[in-house]
Design an enzyme around this catalytic site. Structure first.
Site, short mmCIF file in Angstrom:
data_model
loop_
_atom_site.label_atom_id
_atom_site.label_comp_id
_atom_site.label_asym_id
_atom_site.label_seq_id
_atom_site.Cartn_x
_atom_site.Cartn_y
_atom_site.Cartn_z
N PHE A 539 47.56 45.82 36.78
CA PHE A 539 47.47 46.74 35.63
C PHE A 539 48.89 46.98 35.12
O PHE A 539 49.53 48.00 35.45
CB PHE A 539 46.81 48.06 36.05
CG PHE A 539 45.36 47.95 36.40
CD1 PHE A 539 44.38 48.03 35.42
CD2 PHE A 539 44.96 47.75 37.72
CE1 PHE A 539 43.03 47.92 35.74
CE2 PHE A 539 43.62 47.65 38.05
CZ PHE A 539 42.65 47.73 37.07
N PHE A 544 50.88 49.27 38.29
CA PHE A 544 50.45 49.00 39.66
C PHE A 544 49.50 47.81 39.69
O PHE A 544 48.95 47.39 38.66
CB PHE A 544 49.79 50.24 40.28
CG PHE A 544 48.38 50.52 39.80
CD1 PHE A 544 47.28 50.00 40.47
CD2 PHE A 544 48.16 51.33 38.69
CE1 PHE A 544 46.00 50.25 40.04
CE2 PHE A 544 46.87 51.60 38.25
CZ PHE A 544 45.79 51.05 38.92
N GLU A 546 46.07 46.43 41.93
CA GLU A 546 45.01 46.79 42.88
C GLU A 546 44.67 45.58 43.75
O GLU A 546 44.38 44.50 43.24
CB GLU A 546 43.75 47.24 42.13
CG GLU A 546 42.57 47.50 43.05
CD GLU A 546 41.25 47.59 42.32
OE1 GLU A 546 40.24 47.92 42.95
OE2 GLU A 546 41.23 47.31 41.09
N ILE A 547 44.75 45.76 45.07
CA ILE A 547 44.33 44.72 46.00
C ILE A 547 42.85 44.93 46.31
O ILE A 547 42.45 46.00 46.81
CB ILE A 547 45.16 44.76 47.29
CG1 ILE A 547 46.63 44.45 46.97
CG2 ILE A 547 44.63 43.76 48.31
CD1 ILE A 547 47.56 44.56 48.16
N VAL A 548 42.02 43.92 46.03
CA VAL A 548 40.56 44.04 46.19
C VAL A 548 40.13 43.49 47.54
O VAL A 548 39.47 44.16 48.32
CB VAL A 548 39.84 43.33 45.05
CG1 VAL A 548 38.33 43.55 45.16
CG2 VAL A 548 40.34 43.80 43.69
N CYS A 550 41.43 41.01 51.02
CA CYS A 550 42.52 40.38 51.75
C CYS A 550 41.95 39.85 53.06
O CYS A 550 41.43 40.63 53.87
CB CYS A 550 43.65 41.37 52.02
SG CYS A 550 45.02 40.67 52.98
N ALA A 551 42.03 38.55 53.28
CA ALA A 551 41.43 37.98 54.48
C ALA A 551 42.05 36.63 54.81
O ALA A 551 42.55 35.92 53.93
CB ALA A 551 39.92 37.82 54.28
N GLN A 557 44.15 33.34 62.32
CA GLN A 557 44.71 34.69 62.43
C GLN A 557 45.73 34.77 63.57
O GLN A 557 45.83 33.88 64.40
CB GLN A 557 43.58 35.71 62.64
CG GLN A 557 42.70 35.91 61.41
CD GLN A 557 41.63 36.96 61.59
OE1 GLN A 557 41.57 37.62 62.62
NE2 GLN A 557 40.76 37.10 60.59
N VAL A 558 46.48 35.88 63.59
CA VAL A 558 47.53 36.15 64.59
C VAL A 558 48.58 35.05 64.58
O VAL A 558 49.13 34.67 65.61
CB VAL A 558 46.94 36.33 66.01
CG1 VAL A 558 47.90 37.09 66.90
CG2 VAL A 558 45.61 37.07 65.96
N LYS A 559 48.86 34.49 63.41
CA LYS A 559 49.92 33.49 63.26
C LYS A 559 50.97 33.91 62.24
O LYS A 559 51.88 33.15 61.95
CB LYS A 559 49.31 32.14 62.85
CG LYS A 559 48.41 31.51 63.91
CD LYS A 559 47.91 30.16 63.44
CE LYS A 559 47.01 29.52 64.49
NZ LYS A 559 46.51 28.18 64.06
N GLY A 560 50.80 35.10 61.68
CA GLY A 560 51.76 35.57 60.69
C GLY A 560 51.41 35.25 59.26
O GLY A 560 52.15 35.57 58.33
N GLY A 562 48.98 36.52 57.42
CA GLY A 562 48.66 37.73 56.65
C GLY A 562 49.90 38.43 56.13
O GLY A 562 49.96 38.86 54.97
N LEU A 582 48.18 49.30 45.25
CA LEU A 582 47.16 50.23 45.72
C LEU A 582 45.97 49.44 46.27
O LEU A 582 45.65 48.36 45.77
CB LEU A 582 46.67 51.13 44.58
CG LEU A 582 47.63 52.22 44.09
CD1 LEU A 582 47.05 52.92 42.87
CD2 LEU A 582 47.92 53.24 45.18
N ILE A 613 41.27 51.81 39.17
CA ILE A 613 41.03 51.19 40.47
C ILE A 613 39.58 51.42 40.89
O ILE A 613 38.98 52.46 40.59
CB ILE A 613 42.01 51.75 41.54
CG1 ILE A 613 41.90 50.96 42.84
CG2 ILE A 613 41.77 53.23 41.77
CD1 ILE A 613 42.97 51.34 43.85
N TYR A 616 35.72 52.96 46.81
CA TYR A 616 34.72 52.56 47.78
C TYR A 616 34.44 53.72 48.74
O TYR A 616 35.37 54.47 49.11
CB TYR A 616 35.18 51.33 48.58
CG TYR A 616 35.48 50.12 47.74
CD1 TYR A 616 34.50 49.19 47.45
CD2 TYR A 616 36.75 49.91 47.20
CE1 TYR A 616 34.76 48.07 46.67
CE2 TYR A 616 37.03 48.79 46.41
CZ TYR A 616 36.03 47.87 46.16
OH TYR A 616 36.30 46.77 45.38
#
Length: 813
Positions: A539, A544, A546-548, A550-551, A557-560, A562, A582, A613, A616
């Site tokens: 926006f 700002f 908006e992060i909808v 994240c995966a 995973q657990v490899k850095g 993210g 946000l 935004i 939820y």
């Protein structure tokens, strides 16, 4: 309300390509020594960049304006020195004898190019001014030797001057335009003379009234509400702080806008015009031009100004309290409830001629003042309403960033008093040696290269990215242009990743957002397949993103990945001028977002993001503020490198202080005590002398007059000179006799120097006299080893000196 005019800016695109308005603003002024206002040619030149420099009717917040100014200044400060000198030359008088040109003008063929971007003129290029025609180097001949900080100060003043010029062209009020012109001329003259801008003249110097508004409001809280219990008194204190914040960020009407006010007498109108001019010069304009010193409105003005503006300002504040009521937590709504009561009390005291709060001699008890100051240092919980209220009154020029406490003002900070320990810095060669050692250890330690120790996961991800084993792409759907097949396949893959990792989220909803044209996704691609991503919606108008979603897939995973994904998104946002992220995080994701710098403390005002935004149920809103100077993908490596350098510095210092020294022998010779600083090795480990506490009584110092004290010192000094062991200390040590003496002794002292100081009246107290004598002995013991004759002479002469001082009652028993 037609508030005071805002300072308009030169637009600075992110890619660094700017219009020519800044150059035009500078060049047009060179023909009249910076004293004339915009000429016909100036208007013509400035209009070339009008489309780029003219802000929209509702330009961003004041904080955004300040950020753009600072970003432009930082960009100019980072230019190569040749371009900096070219920028300065446009405002520097020609140094050729007899030439009256006040600034180098770009040649005709390059007049549309900007030195703040890619244009760097040759020093041999001639000035376009027909009466000059001298090369650029003659305009900067006096600037080649100035320091970088001085050059940056001049460039900052030039940018402030250009912003003032552009504002002066757009403002309609003649009174305000005259003030801008005066400040423009002042800065122009300061750049020409390379002096600090100092405002002098009939306006006077701040503060203009006593008591100031802040002091009167503090007195009002005690005078009216001191009988309340502590909780209620605290509430009224916060109400008063809210009022003061609103006043400090209030945009006052121009005198011409108040001419229709029939309640104002001619005298009141004249007084308001003076105060309005003072407010512009000392409070409003310096907020945008930090070349000028800025003052808080409530600290420099008093009853006269407040009386003039109080009625309309209080109405605005009451309206804002009502409109912002829902934003306040339940336990703070009492501030809004009490605001009308406080304003009515203040209004009554304004109208009363004998009100004690406007009496300069009125003083609340010290305990109350101290308590209020402590509370003032804390972050006010009412910052939200203060900011919104101030923003409303400021119109297009809001005076604070949304949701940011008002005490965070962009003014020059006064450095705190530091001890001598904090003022010392490590020598450059020491730091360079440590950096070289760290670099060599990385290249020579083969085992660590093969089997790294404590390497962060982010480093492994960066290594994969450099080898192109993984890639990061921002992808999105479009209805206006063709989308390639690869992008569609990646979006489909990302949809599956989000659906698999977020099972509670409806698949139709995920598909809707991933393929929505307003949303984008930062995709992590490995072996041409998406293994993770962040779906977001920017926006820009609200500042700002908006992060909808994240995966990252379970297997990766657990490899850095993210962390590196989020760092890429931060850098992507900063490059596009967005400083806030946000997101609504569920209970499982809160820990991840906290590690990425997100917080539940939302620093954006709710009106900025409410309605934009997506909200939820059973989720927590989290916020991350981005710093424009940080490259997040490199940040961890920088911190890690700094940590290694610090460890190396500590190791080097540890090796230096491991030296074993011989014990002290002076006590065997009968010396009862020695100064602490003379202990061998103490200074090498970082010890420094500390200030001694003031003694309760001193034998002769306070009771004797200076002449008697000087006579006593002279007697002692004469006796010490005549002692048999005084010969090493009679005169200063010369570098010819002892070449390395001054490499070790920073504060030399000798009996001849003490005699000269005594004649000049330096020794006003016995402490000064004793300190210089002790310095002689400690220097000797520091430089010479205990077995030398000099060392023994120092011990013997010190005992004799102490004996003579005791005989005259000048030594503590």
């Amino acid at each position: 309300m037609s508030g005071g005019p805002a300072i308009t800016l030169k637009s600075q695109p992110i890619d660094g390509s700017n219009s020519n308005s800044g150059n035009a603003a500078g060049q047009q002024q060179q023909s009249a020594n910076g004293a004339a206002s915009a000429s016909a040619s100036a208007s013509s030149s400035a209009s070339q960049g009008a489309a780029a420099s003219a802000p929209p009717a509702q330009e961003g917040t004041r904080q955004n304006s300040l950020q753009r100014i600072q970003q432009r200044k930082q960009k100019v400060f980072n230019l190569p020195e040749a371009q900096k000198l070219a920028k300065l030359s446009m405002y520097s008088a020609c140094q050729a004898e007899g030439c009256r040109c006040t600034g180098w003008k770009t040649p005709q063929e390059n007049r549309h190019r900007d030195v703040e971007s890619s244009y760097c003129p040759e020093f041999s290029e001639e000035c376009r001014n027909v009466s000059c025609r001298h090369p650029l180097r003659t305009h900067i001949a006096h600037l080649t030797e100035i320091s970088r900080s001085s050059m940056d100060d001049l460039l900052g003043a030039i940018i402030d001057m250009e912003n003032l010029f552009m504002s002066m062209q757009r403002v309609e009020d003649e009174d305000t335009k005259k003030v801008y012109l005066y400040l423009f001329r002042l800065l122009r003259q300061c750049v020409l003379t390379r002096q600090q801008a100092v405002i002098r003249g009939p306006l006077g110097d701040p503060p203009f009234e006593s008591p100031c508004i802040t002091k009167a409001v503090l007195s009002l809280v005690f005078y009216k509400y001191n009988h309340l219990n502590p909780t209620e008194l605290q509430t009224m204190t916060e109400v008063a702080k809210t009022f003061l914040n609103f006043l400090n960020h209030y945009n006052f009407e121009s005198p011409s806008a108040r001419r229709g006010d029939l309640t104002l007498t001619h005298e009141d109108a004249s007084t308001y015009k003076i105060n309005y001019t003072r407010w512009l010069v000392f409070c409003h304009v310096p907020a945008f031009c930090n070349s000028l010193r800025q003052f808080e409105t409530s600290l420099v003005f008093g009853r006269t100004l407040l009386r003039t503006v109080f009625q309309y300002m209080s109405q605005q504040l009451k309206k804002k309290c009502i409109s912002e009521r829902d934003r306040f937590p339940e336990d703070k709504r009492s501030i809004i409830t009490q605001m009308p009561k406080f304003l009515e009390a203040l209004r009554a005291e304004l109208l009363k001629d004998d009100s004690p709060i406007w009496d300069s001699s009125y003083r609340p008890p010290n305990s109350f003042v101290i308590q209020q100051r402590k509370r003032h240092q804390e972050v006010a919980p009412t910052a939200g309403i203060s900011n919104a209220a101030a923003a409303s009154s400021a119109g297009t020029n809001k005076r604070s960033s949304v949701g940011e406490p008002l005490h965070k003002r962009p003014k020059k900070e006064v450095p705190e008093r530091c001890s001598s320990e904090n003022l010392d810095d490590l020598p450059v060669d020491v730091v360079t040696r440590a950096m070289k050692a760290v670099s060599e250890s990385k290249t020579t330690n083969k085992a660590e290269i093969l089997f790294p120790v404590n390497v962060s996961r982010d480093e492994n991800v960066k290594a994969e990215e450099q080898k192109r084993a993984i890639e990061f792409h921002v992808v999105g759907n479009s209805l206006t242009k063709p989308v390639d097949k690869q992008t569609i396949l990646w979006l489909l893959g990302l949809q599956l990743v989000f659906a698999h990792q977020l099972p509670e989220m409806p698949r139709e909803y995920i598909s809707q957002l991933v393929f929505d044209t307003k949303h984008k996704t930062l995709a992590l691609i490995k072996e041409n397949q998406p293994i993770g991503g962040i779906c977001f919606r920017p926006f820009p108008s609200q500042g700002f993103t908006e992060i909808v979603f994240c995966a990252v897939t379970m297997a990766e995973q657990v490899k850095g990945y993210g962390t590196h994904l989020m760092n890429h998104l931060k850098d992507y946002s900063i490059q596009r001028g967005i400083k806030h992220l946000l997101t609504f995080a569920d209970c499982d994701a809160i820990g991840y977002f906290k590690k990425q710098g997100f917080s539940k403390d939302i620093k954006l005002a709710r009106p900025v993001y409410a309605g934009y935004i997506k909200e939820y149920d059973s989720a927590t809103l989290m916020h991350c503020e981005l710093h424009p100077s940080i490259v997040n993908t490199q940040f961890i490596a920088v911190i890690r490198n700094q940590s290694e350098i610090l460890k190396e510095l500590i190791a080097q210092r540890h090796n230096e202080v491991q030296k074993v020294r011989t014990g002290l022998t002076c006590f065997k010779e009968g010396l009862p005590s020695i100064p602490v600083e003379s202990i061998p090795g103490l200074r090498e480990i970082g010890w420094k002398p500390q200030m001694r506490p003031v003694r309760a009584s001193r034998p002769l110092e306070e009771s004797s007059d200076p002449e008697k004290l000087a006579t006593s010192f002279g007697s002692v000094l004469q006796s010490v000179r005549q002692h048999a062991t005084a010969w090493p200390f009679l005169r200063p040590v010369t570098a010819a006799e002892v070449p390395d003496y001054y490499d070790h002794i920073k504060y030399p002292m000798d009996l001849k120097t003490m005699g000269e100081r005594l004649k000049k009246g330096y020794y006003q107290t016995r402490r000064l006299f004793m300190a210089d004598m002790a310095r002689i002995f400690s220097n000797c013991r520091f430089y010479n080893s205990p077995e030398t004759e000099y060392y023994r002479c120092a011990n013997s002469l010190e005992r004799y000196f102490q004996t003579k001082m005791r005989e005259l009652g000048l030594w503590d028993k």
